[in-house]
Design a protein around this motif. Sequence first.
Motif, mmCIF file in Angstrom:
data_model
loop_
_atom_site.group_PDB
_atom_site.id
_atom_site.type_symbol
_atom_site.label_atom_id
_atom_site.label_comp_id
_atom_site.label_asym_id
_atom_site.label_seq_id
_atom_site.Cartn_x
_atom_site.Cartn_y
_atom_site.Cartn_z
ATOM 1 N N TRP A 59 0.867 -1.177 0.000
ATOM 2 C CA TRP A 59 0.000 0.000 0.000
ATOM 3 C C TRP A 59 0.902 1.224 0.000
ATOM 4 O O TRP A 59 1.966 1.217 0.612
ATOM 5 C CB TRP A 59 -0.863 0.032 1.263
ATOM 6 C CG TRP A 59 -1.852 -1.066 1.394
ATOM 7 C CD1 TRP A 59 -1.719 -2.202 2.143
ATOM 8 C CD2 TRP A 59 -3.146 -1.142 0.797
ATOM 9 N NE1 TRP A 59 -2.842 -2.972 2.034
ATOM 10 C CE2 TRP A 59 -3.737 -2.345 1.222
ATOM 11 C CE3 TRP A 59 -3.859 -0.304 -0.054
ATOM 12 C CZ2 TRP A 59 -5.012 -2.736 0.818
ATOM 13 C CZ3 TRP A 59 -5.133 -0.696 -0.449
ATOM 14 C CH2 TRP A 59 -5.689 -1.901 -0.017
ATOM 15 N N LEU A 65 -6.774 6.989 4.671
ATOM 16 C CA LEU A 65 -7.368 5.795 4.083
ATOM 17 C C LEU A 65 -8.866 6.031 3.986
ATOM 18 O O LEU A 65 -9.487 6.485 4.955
ATOM 19 C CB LEU A 65 -7.103 4.574 4.967
ATOM 20 C CG LEU A 65 -7.959 3.338 4.680
ATOM 21 C CD1 LEU A 65 -7.591 2.715 3.337
ATOM 22 C CD2 LEU A 65 -7.818 2.318 5.805
ATOM 23 N N THR A 78 -13.521 7.727 6.168
ATOM 24 C CA THR A 78 -12.085 7.978 6.082
ATOM 25 C C THR A 78 -11.472 7.943 7.474
ATOM 26 O O THR A 78 -12.150 8.156 8.474
ATOM 27 C CB THR A 78 -11.794 9.351 5.442
ATOM 28 O OG1 THR A 78 -12.356 10.373 6.256
ATOM 29 C CG2 THR A 78 -12.341 9.433 4.032
ATOM 30 N N HIS A 82 -4.694 4.617 10.381
ATOM 31 C CA HIS A 82 -4.292 3.310 9.887
ATOM 32 C C HIS A 82 -2.811 3.079 10.182
ATOM 33 O O HIS A 82 -2.024 4.025 10.252
ATOM 34 C CB HIS A 82 -4.591 3.169 8.390
ATOM 35 C CG HIS A 82 -3.959 4.228 7.556
ATOM 36 N ND1 HIS A 82 -4.441 5.518 7.493
ATOM 37 C CD2 HIS A 82 -2.861 4.195 6.749
ATOM 38 C CE1 HIS A 82 -3.675 6.228 6.686
ATOM 39 N NE2 HIS A 82 -2.709 5.448 6.220
ATOM 40 N N LEU A 91 -2.543 -3.198 6.061
ATOM 41 C CA LEU A 91 -2.864 -2.002 6.842
ATOM 42 C C LEU A 91 -4.034 -2.329 7.765
ATOM 43 O O LEU A 91 -4.917 -3.100 7.426
ATOM 44 C CB LEU A 91 -3.137 -0.790 5.950
ATOM 45 C CG LEU A 91 -4.304 -0.775 4.999
ATOM 46 C CD1 LEU A 91 -5.582 -0.345 5.706
ATOM 47 C CD2 LEU A 91 -4.005 0.205 3.887
ATOM 48 N N ALA A 113 -11.069 0.103 -1.072
ATOM 49 C CA ALA A 113 -10.095 0.789 -0.228
ATOM 50 C C ALA A 113 -9.338 1.761 -1.124
ATOM 51 O O ALA A 113 -8.862 1.378 -2.195
ATOM 52 C CB ALA A 113 -9.135 -0.204 0.409
ATOM 53 N N ILE A 115 -6.257 4.615 -0.964
ATOM 54 C CA ILE A 115 -5.171 5.222 -0.204
ATOM 55 C C ILE A 115 -4.116 5.713 -1.191
ATOM 56 O O ILE A 115 -3.706 4.964 -2.082
ATOM 57 C CB ILE A 115 -4.581 4.257 0.852
ATOM 58 C CG1 ILE A 115 -3.525 4.966 1.697
ATOM 59 C CG2 ILE A 115 -4.080 2.979 0.230
ATOM 60 C CD1 ILE A 115 -3.124 4.218 2.947
#
Length: 143
Positions: A59, A65, A78, A82, A91, A113, A115
């Motif tokens: 990631w 995130l 959000t 994380h 994560l 997800a 990020i």
Amino acid sequence: MRLILTFLFLAAMPAHAWQATTDGRLCVLTHSEAQGDVRLTYDPAGPAYSITLRRPAPWPDAPVLALRFDGPRGLTITTDRHVMADANTSLTVTDRGFGNVLNGLEFNDEATALIGDQTTRFSLKGAAPEVRIFRDCTVAGLV
């Protein structure tokens, strides 16, 4: 003959079902797909919830995130809390309440997800009944 070959092909494919279980101390909800794995836990002793998203590629290191749930009750949540592990391929977010996450999983069709500049999608097909079991989980086991 095609029907038999189709059946054999589908039978050889790994199952990607959502599954609620318990390890004796934690309530666990898991799901695996080719692009990654999802693992939620609930520790009644805390109480504390966690969600871990694992994938083969790392990631990106980013401050926020987002989890977007697409479907009949879509929403986006959000966090900046994380934590990365395993060379950034995993994560985890931990919190005392996960109502929005559980609602997103139970009442929608897909979760994404987001990020940095990366997105990873997970199907929510079959998640709803397992999320309900996870919600009802006790230390003694699942009903």
